[in-house]
Write a protein that holds these residues in place. Structure first.
Motif, PDB file in Angstrom:
ATOM      1  N   HIS A  78       0.844  -1.205   0.000  1.00  0.00           N
ATOM      2  CA  HIS A  78       0.000   0.000   0.000  1.00  0.00           C
ATOM      3  C   HIS A  78       0.874   1.248   0.000  1.00  0.00           C
ATOM      4  N   VAL A  81      -7.798  -2.526   3.162  1.00  0.00           N
ATOM      5  CA  VAL A  81      -8.144  -1.294   2.424  1.00  0.00           C
ATOM      6  C   VAL A  81      -7.347  -0.139   3.006  1.00  0.00           C
ATOM      7  N   ASP A  99      -5.049   4.954   0.156  1.00  0.00           N
ATOM      8  CA  ASP A  99      -4.703   5.090  -1.273  1.00  0.00           C
ATOM      9  C   ASP A  99      -5.866   4.627  -2.168  1.00  0.00           C
ATOM     10  N   ASN A 100      -7.054   4.403  -1.519  1.00  0.00           N
ATOM     11  CA  ASN A 100      -8.312   4.015  -2.193  1.00  0.00           C
ATOM     12  C   ASN A 100      -8.265   2.620  -2.821  1.00  0.00           C
ATOM     13  N   CYS A 101      -7.270   1.824  -2.420  1.00  0.00           N
ATOM     14  CA  CYS A 101      -7.124   0.480  -2.990  1.00  0.00           C
ATOM     15  C   CYS A 101      -7.622  -0.603  -2.037  1.00  0.00           C
ATOM     16  N   LYS A 161      -6.948  -4.631  -1.412  1.00  0.00           N
ATOM     17  CA  LYS A 161      -5.985  -5.677  -1.766  1.00  0.00           C
ATOM     18  C   LYS A 161      -6.357  -6.993  -1.088  1.00  0.00           C
ATOM     19  N   THR A 213      -5.397  -6.546  -6.606  1.00  0.00           N
ATOM     20  CA  THR A 213      -5.500  -5.144  -6.183  1.00  0.00           C
ATOM     21  C   THR A 213      -6.539  -4.456  -7.054  1.00  0.00           C
ATOM     22  N   GLU A 214      -7.350  -3.594  -6.401  1.00  0.00           N
ATOM     23  CA  GLU A 214      -8.374  -2.873  -7.171  1.00  0.00           C
ATOM     24  C   GLU A 214      -8.526  -1.465  -6.594  1.00  0.00           C
ATOM     25  N   LEU A 215      -8.584  -0.462  -7.483  1.00  0.00           N
ATOM     26  CA  LEU A 215      -8.914   0.898  -7.051  1.00  0.00           C
ATOM     27  C   LEU A 215     -10.418   0.892  -6.770  1.00  0.00           C
ATOM     28  N   ALA A 216     -10.784   0.782  -5.495  1.00  0.00           N
ATOM     29  CA  ALA A 216     -12.162   0.429  -5.135  1.00  0.00           C
ATOM     30  C   ALA A 216     -13.100   1.623  -5.008  1.00  0.00           C
TER      31      ALA A 216
END
Length: 792
Positions: free
Chosen positions: A428, A448, A451-453, A455, A474-477
């Motif tokens: 992160h 979470v 960094d808005n991700c 994982k 990993t996803e920009l959630a």
């Protein structure tokens, strides 16, 4: 199923702060520590970690008077405190009772207090550079010692009472001595170049050792005011302890022929070192320190060292309010007392039998408690504040933590209850605010971050110390900070909640399955139901919402908290919800009725954390008030108790009816009073009155004082009704002589009379008017009778 529903949790224990910084002292028997805590001094039992009593002001209505410093007498019987108001107070140490109070006479606050060896006199060193000497027996100031400049940091009497010397050091970095009888300055010891932090006298009274922030220890010859040795220690020293003539420490054997003056010291680096002052040699350096070094140069890590000769233990008091007790001979840590936990951010139960707790506080270190004794260990690893914790249900001795240092760490509890870090994940790029472990396996966990991700991480199969963990997905959630993450009971779905007011559902591979929209502010917590296809969210808009996973619709909204709902958990097989909020409340909800069954106000601030044991019998909450509260499910006990009371009541009812039927009025009256039945008592009193007022007088002689008090209370109730006032007034009339004579004590008598008087006056007025009317009718009738005769 309804029998499973919970109704009440009761507080069984509360773990609050007992040391918030300032002075700490140890009783000579080693049993109690006196710790400065906010506006009071708490006396803490070292064995049980409980506060035995408090030394503080007794008037609850008065404004808190901050304690600046305190000192315990050599015989441990007395404590003197110096307050913000300029007052000094003498207390009995064993009971906490205040004995004397007087004005300090200093211009400004008192910074240090010292007891003379006989405990008959004390010295107070102020921020005005003056020392005042006090005779405790007469509360008089016997002398004022001048010459120092600034605030006193050290103040001590010479151990030899015949020398009549007082030593003090203030901001001018000189150690001065005065004659306590004449008040004249005796000798000045110049050698330090910054604040002097401690002063120790050798047992023969010939030498003393001083420490300072200038990174040196100095050995002085007292009679010559001469520095015999200046020992560079390469760190700011905050506290020293002069070790006794015979002592043992690891890896060090004293040679009998070489006498030494041995000093243990600690400060900036958080490590205890023992120096031989005569030889300027380092004899021992601690290698198992549990104290983090100061972050800044010249900062504090250790604030006090306390030595207890009776138990042969050395206590290290740290800047973050922990008290660590070491056995001097082996230097192993025997106990840790957590004086002040700051904000409690997260809590989890640990171990197969849930015998331990892990607590994340406003600190990089985790606190690992044994629940029964509340003995604590510090777990080091993170380099910044730990924000969240999660344990694996299928492997309850393993848990994961996340912190502001952008990392996640995997920890494992060994069979001997020791904890080691078995993995570190650092992918992160901002603070990791929430983590959640897989529910039906122990293969992965999710995290979470700011960094808005979102994982997903793999758990290593073969645990080794501090190995690197890899993230698999990993996803920009979300577009704003993500506050929480949760994994479904079958591990097939992940939910996230964010400051963007939405919660999102994801597959195992982080494919977006749906967005839950409806909250008006950020989502703080999200949880999957253990049995139904629903998701629960809680938000800063003070509500909780229940959502259908199938069509993403909102099924229910729960309203009741007054501010943000920070944490939620399903209990009772998904039929109930426990929620904690920023309003300091813990609430229990029943989903079917949407009602709050219970609301507990145990905290003075935000309740950030909520941990529920596997069988749901124990709940532990923690919050911004640095308090841990342990609650127990007492629903079953309460139900049994209510059933017993109901059964007892029915039997008593039956007995009362039998007594009334058999005209056993005295026994019936006693039972009705015990059962708190005012109308039954009235019925019995009226029944007695059939035999006349004297009969009631005789009957009331048979009941005891407690029953008479209850009868008076009932009579006051009857007195409010015109229909029943006759019985009430007779009861008052019969019991009044006993009250006047002082035989019958009525609680809050003035209030009782105040309540009964207006009604009595009204009844008197009504009866007076009635009597007048009756007399008028009689008069009219009598007037009419002669006319009737004449007419005949």
């Amino acid at each position: 199923m309804s029998n499973l529903l919970k109704e009440i949790y009761e507080k069984t224990a509360e773990y609050t702060a007992f040391y918030t910084g300032g002075d700490v002292q140890w009783t000579s028997d080693g049993v109690h520590l006196l710790c400065h805590c906010d506006d009071v001094i708490k006396v803490v039992d070292v064995n049980t970690f409980s506060t035995s009593h408090t030394i503080a002001q007794t008037d609850e209505d008065a404004e808190p008077d901050q304690i600046y410093t305190f000192q315990m007498s050599h015989n441990n019987k007395s404590v003197v405190t110096a307050h913000k108001s300029g007052l000094m107070k003498l207390w009995d140490q064993e009971t906490g009772q205040q004995q004397k109070i007087w004005r300090s006479g200093h211009k400004g606050p008192v910074a240090k207090i010292a007891f003379e060896n006989s405990d008959e006199n004390i010295a107070s060193g102020g921020s005005d550079g003056n020392i005042r000497l006090w005779d405790l027996a007469h509360n008089t100031c016997t002398n004022s010692l001048r010459g120092a400049g600034g605030v006193f940091s050290v103040l001590k009497f010479h151990p030899d009472a015949n020398k009549q010397l007082v030593f003090g050091a203030a901001d001018d970095t000189k150690i001065r001595s005065w004659n306590s009888k004449t008040g004249k300055e005796h000798l000045i010891f110049s050698g330090h170049f910054s604040k002097i932090t401690s002063l120790q006298f050798t047992s023969d009274g010939e030498h003393m050792v001083s420490s300072g922030r200038d990174r040196v220890l100095i050995l002085w010859s007292i009679n010559e005011s001469k520095a015999l040795r200046v020992v560079p220690v390469y760190e700011s020293i905050e506290s020293t302890v002069l070790l006794p003539a015979t002592f043992k420490i690891p890896n060090f054997k004293k040679k009998l022929e070489t006498e030494g003056i041995y000093v243990a010291c600690a400060g900036e680096k958080g490590v205890v070192k023992v120096w031989n002052m005569l030889m300027s040699r380092l004899m021992f350096e601690q290698n198992n320190s549990l104290v983090s070094p100061a972050a800044d140069e010249g900062g504090l890590a250790v604030t006090h060292l306390l030595f207890n000769e009776l138990r042969n233990v050395l206590s290290v008091v740290t800047a973050d309010h922990n008290i660590i007790i070491h056995d001097l001979e082996t230097f192993e840590c025997k106990k840790q007392l957590i004086g002040f936990t700051d904000e409690v951010l997260d809590i989890i139960f640990l171990g197969k039998d849930e015998t331990h707790l892990v607590v994340a506080t406003n600190s990089p270190d985790l606190k690992y408690y044994e629940i029964d004794s509340m003995n604590c260990q510090i777990l080091k690893g993170h380099t910044d504040i730990v924000l969240a914790l999660a344990r694996f249900p299928t492997k309850p001795e393993m848990f994961v933590s996340s912190a502001k240092d952008n990392s996640v760490r995997l920890w494992l509890q060994n069979p001997d209850s020791k904890i080691s870090c078995i993995g570190v994940g650092a992918r992160h790029t901002a603070s990791v605010g929430s983590v959640f472990a897989s529910q039906s396996s122990n293969d992965f966990f999710a995290s979470v971050s700011q960094d808005n991700c979102l994982k997903v991480w793999n758990v290593p199969k073969e645990p080794t110390t501090d190995q690197k963990i890899k993230s698999t997905f990993t996803e920009l959630a979300h577009q704003m900070d993500i506050n929480c993450v949760s994994i479904s009971p079958n591990d097939k779905m992940i939910a996230t909640g964010s400051q963007d007011k939405t919660a999102k559902l994801w597959s195992e591979e982080l494919t977006l399955l749906g967005v839950l929209k409806g909250h008006r502010r950020g989502v703080w917590c999200v949880r999957f139901s253990p049995v139904d296809q629903v998701v629960l969210t809680s938000s800063a808009d003070s509500t909780m919402k229940l959502w259908s996973i199938a069509d993403l619709s909102c099924l229910k909204t729960f309203e009741g908290h007054e501010s943000s709902v920070l944490k939620v958990e399903f209990v009772s097989r998904g039929q109930q919800i426990l929620s904690s909020g920023a309003d300091g409340l813990l609430k229990l909800w029943t989903i079917k009725t949407s009602e709050s069954k219970m609301s507990l106000d145990n905290h003075d601030g935000k309740v950030w954390s909520l941990a529920v044991s596997k069988d749901e019998s124990i709940v532990i909450t923690g919050g911004s008030d640095s308090k841990l509260v342990k609650l127990k499910d007492v629903t079953a006990e309460k139900r049994i108790q209510l059933a017993k009371e109901r059964e007892e009541m029915i039997l008593q009812e039956q007995e009362l009816m039998n007594l009334l039927h058999d005209k056993q009025l005295i026994k019936a009256l006693k039972l009705a009073l015990r059962m708190q039945r005012p109308m039954h008592v009235l019925k019995i009193v009226n029944e007695v009155l059939v035999g006349g007022n004297d009969k009631l007088y005789e009957t009331l002689k048979e009941i005891n004082h407690t029953q008479k008090e209850t009868l008076l209370k009932f009579a006051a109730e009857w007195n409010t009704n015109n229909k029943n006032c006759h019985a009430a007034q007779l009861v008052f009339n019969i019991l009044a002589p006993e009250i006047i004579a002082g035989n019958l004590k009525v609680p809050a008598l003035a209030g009782f009379i105040e309540g009964a008087l207006p009604y009595t006056e009204r009844h008197f007025e009504r009866l007076t008017n009635l009597l007048q009317d009756l007399n008028f009718i009689t008069y009219t009738v009598n007037c009419m009778q002669p006319h009737a005769v004449n007419n005949v």
